[in-house]
Design a protein around this motif. Structure first.
Motif, PDB file in Angstrom:
ATOM      1  N   VAL A  54       0.967  -0.766  -0.751  1.00 15.50           N
ATOM      2  CA  VAL A  54      -0.341  -0.083  -0.131  1.00 15.50           C
ATOM      3  C   VAL A  54       0.703   1.400  -0.174  1.00 15.50           C
ATOM      4  CG1 VAL A  54      -1.284   1.579   1.150  1.00 15.50           C
ATOM      5  CG2 VAL A  54      -2.341  -1.178   1.088  1.00 15.50           C
ATOM      6  N   GLY A  55       1.733   1.402   0.539  1.00 17.74           N
ATOM      7  CA  GLY A  55       2.940   2.126   0.595  1.00 17.74           C
ATOM      8  C   GLY A  55       3.769   2.623  -0.539  1.00 17.74           C
ATOM      9  N   LEU A  56       3.773   1.786  -1.330  1.00 18.03           N
ATOM     10  CA  LEU A  56       4.616   1.396  -1.954  1.00 18.03           C
ATOM     11  C   LEU A  56       3.953   1.987  -3.060  1.00 18.03           C
ATOM     12  CD1 LEU A  56       7.087   0.597  -3.882  1.00 18.03           C
ATOM     13  CD2 LEU A  56       6.186  -1.400  -4.179  1.00 18.03           C
ATOM     14  N   ILE A  57       2.655   1.965  -3.697  1.00 22.98           N
ATOM     15  CA  ILE A  57       1.477   3.058  -4.354  1.00 22.98           C
ATOM     16  C   ILE A  57       1.139   3.874  -4.357  1.00 22.98           C
ATOM     17  CG2 ILE A  57      -1.190   2.729  -5.221  1.00 22.98           C
ATOM     18  CD1 ILE A  57      -1.327   0.083  -4.103  1.00 22.98           C
ATOM     19  N   ALA A  58       1.689   4.626  -2.844  1.00 25.52           N
ATOM     20  CA  ALA A  58       1.633   5.891  -2.590  1.00 25.52           C
ATOM     21  C   ALA A  58       2.786   6.403  -3.472  1.00 25.52           C
ATOM     22  CB  ALA A  58       1.260   5.831  -1.317  1.00 25.52           C
ATOM     23  N   GLU A  59       3.957   6.144  -3.032  1.00 25.00           N
ATOM     24  CA  GLU A  59       5.341   6.046  -3.636  1.00 25.00           C
ATOM     25  C   GLU A  59       5.473   6.275  -4.721  1.00 25.00           C
ATOM     26  OE1 GLU A  59       9.441   6.770  -4.992  1.00 25.00           O
ATOM     27  OE2 GLU A  59       8.313   5.036  -4.749  1.00 25.00           O
ATOM     28  N   PHE A  60       4.503   5.538  -5.307  1.00 26.54           N
ATOM     29  CA  PHE A  60       4.585   5.345  -6.790  1.00 26.54           C
ATOM     30  C   PHE A  60       4.032   6.467  -7.760  1.00 26.54           C
ATOM     31  CE2 PHE A  60       5.727   0.579  -8.448  1.00 26.54           C
ATOM     32  CZ  PHE A  60       6.969   0.349  -7.112  1.00 26.54           C
ATOM     33  N   THR A  61       3.028   6.703  -6.827  1.00 26.38           N
ATOM     34  CA  THR A  61       1.543   7.565  -7.657  1.00 26.38           C
ATOM     35  C   THR A  61       2.870   9.079  -7.554  1.00 26.38           C
ATOM     36  OG1 THR A  61       0.071   6.249  -7.173  1.00 26.38           O
ATOM     37  CG2 THR A  61      -0.472   8.468  -7.445  1.00 26.38           C
ATOM     38  N   TYR A  62       3.054   9.623  -6.218  1.00 25.84           N
ATOM     39  CA  TYR A  62       3.659  10.623  -6.128  1.00 25.84           C
ATOM     40  C   TYR A  62       5.024  10.399  -6.609  1.00 25.84           C
ATOM     41  CZ  TYR A  62       0.913  13.289  -2.538  1.00 25.84           C
ATOM     42  OH  TYR A  62       0.176  13.720  -1.529  1.00 25.84           O
ATOM     43  N   ARG A  63       5.950   9.768  -7.063  1.00 27.74           N
ATOM     44  CA  ARG A  63       6.631  10.205  -7.798  1.00 27.74           C
ATOM     45  C   ARG A  63       6.486  10.209  -9.198  1.00 27.74           C
ATOM     46  NH1 ARG A  63      11.368   4.698  -9.013  1.00 27.74           N
ATOM     47  NH2 ARG A  63      10.676   4.385  -6.376  1.00 27.74           N
ATOM     48  N   LEU A  64       5.281   9.713  -9.704  1.00 31.79           N
ATOM     49  CA  LEU A  64       4.688   9.481 -11.144  1.00 31.79           C
ATOM     50  C   LEU A  64       4.667  11.445 -11.004  1.00 31.79           C
ATOM     51  CD1 LEU A  64       4.086   7.966 -13.542  1.00 31.79           C
ATOM     52  CD2 LEU A  64       2.020   8.362 -12.863  1.00 31.79           C
ATOM     53  N   CYS A  65       3.523  11.622 -10.090  1.00 33.62           N
ATOM     54  CA  CYS A  65       3.234  13.131 -10.340  1.00 33.62           C
ATOM     55  C   CYS A  65       4.566  14.047 -10.781  1.00 33.62           C
ATOM     56  CB  CYS A  65       2.413  13.616  -9.386  1.00 33.62           C
ATOM     57  SG  CYS A  65       0.386  12.209  -9.249  1.00 33.62           S
ATOM     58  N   LYS A  66       5.280  14.205  -9.750  1.00 35.04           N
ATOM     59  CA  LYS A  66       6.344  15.095 -10.157  1.00 35.04           C
ATOM     60  C   LYS A  66       6.957  14.721 -11.004  1.00 35.04           C
ATOM     61  CE  LYS A  66      10.309  16.067  -6.115  1.00 35.04           C
ATOM     62  NZ  LYS A  66      11.198  15.222  -5.070  1.00 35.04           N
TER      63      LYS A  66
END
Length: 246
Positions: free
Chosen positions: A75-87
């Motif tokens: 679940v944490g990895l999904i959030a990290e991937f999403t933030y990395r992508l958006c940035k």
């Protein structure tokens, strides 16, 4: 029994649960949130956000899926991937919370994600009363794509004809989407299973490049398996209940 879609009906039939009558009406919450928006004369911009990240914090250990030992990290990895992508791609993100603002659960939700998003200046948007003002549903209405792990609200988003991506990086079938013996494969447009940022990035960008029509054409019959795509569930239920009373 009122239910979301054919998926729910199949679950009861295959588990030999005796239900005399099933009515597939769609999501009552999605329908009520749509009625709420209309009653408040709110202006909805369907493209306000590129991505709505739906919070699914693992606040309690061994709560929902005790057999899935790596669920919290995924679940944490999904959030990290999403933030990395958006940035990286300068995408507009709304991170919609699961807990009511000012409660101990809201504090725990933020604490959970701090562990995984320590390199990002993130903000979880929490409502003072999410059940009354349909906060998460409105965020989804205003987003091009909603991303989460094991969250029913992804199915409900289809009622608004909104694109979704369900991520299961655990490798465990118990948290596959939608679950209960009818899991969709990795090849499906709404599924991401590989715990790889590159794969996640490719899939998200592909979905964002598609029109809603193209996305749902590719999703095909699985759209109706996941959710009856209508915002008329509340009205339909009222009509059925009125017929019963009369």
């Amino acid at each position: 029994l009122f239910c979301f879609s054919k998926y729910d009906q199949l679950f009861y039939e295959e588990n030999k649960i005796n239900v005399k009558k099933i009515e597939i009406i769609g999501s009552l919450k999605s329908s009520l949130s749509y009625e709420y928006v209309k009653s408040k004369k709110m202006k909805i911009n369907p493209n306000k956000y590129d991505i709505c990240l739906v919070s699914t914090p693992m606040i309690f250990l061994n709560y929902d899926f005790p057999q899935v030992k790596n669920l919290a990290d995924c679940v944490g990895l999904i959030a990290e991937f999403t933030y990395r992508l958006c940035k990286k791609h300068n995408l507009n993100l709304i991170f919609t919370g699961k807990s009511d603002k000012g409660t101990k659960y809201a504090d725990r939700e933020i604490f959970f994600y701090k562990h995984y998003l320590k390199d990002y200046d993130f903000k979880i948007f929490q409502s003072s009363d999410r059940r009354a003002n349909y906060f998460s549903y409105i965020n989804i209405m205003q987003s091009k794509l909603s991303i989460s792990a094991v969250s029913t609200i992804l199915r409900e988003a289809i009622a608004f004809e909104k694109k979704i991506l369900s991520c299961n990086f655990t490798g465990h079938p118990k948290v596959a989407f939608p679950g209960l013996g009818h899991e969709l494969s990795e090849d499906n447009i709404c599924i991401a299973q590989k715990p790889s940022y590159e794969h996640f990035e490719e899939k998200v960008l592909k979905i964002l490049s598609m029109t809603n029509q193209e996305y749902f054409d590719e999703l095909g019959k699985d759209k109706f398996l996941l959710m009856k795509p209508t915002v008329e569930a509340a009205g339909g239920m009222r009509e059925i209940l009125q017929r019963k009373v009369c």
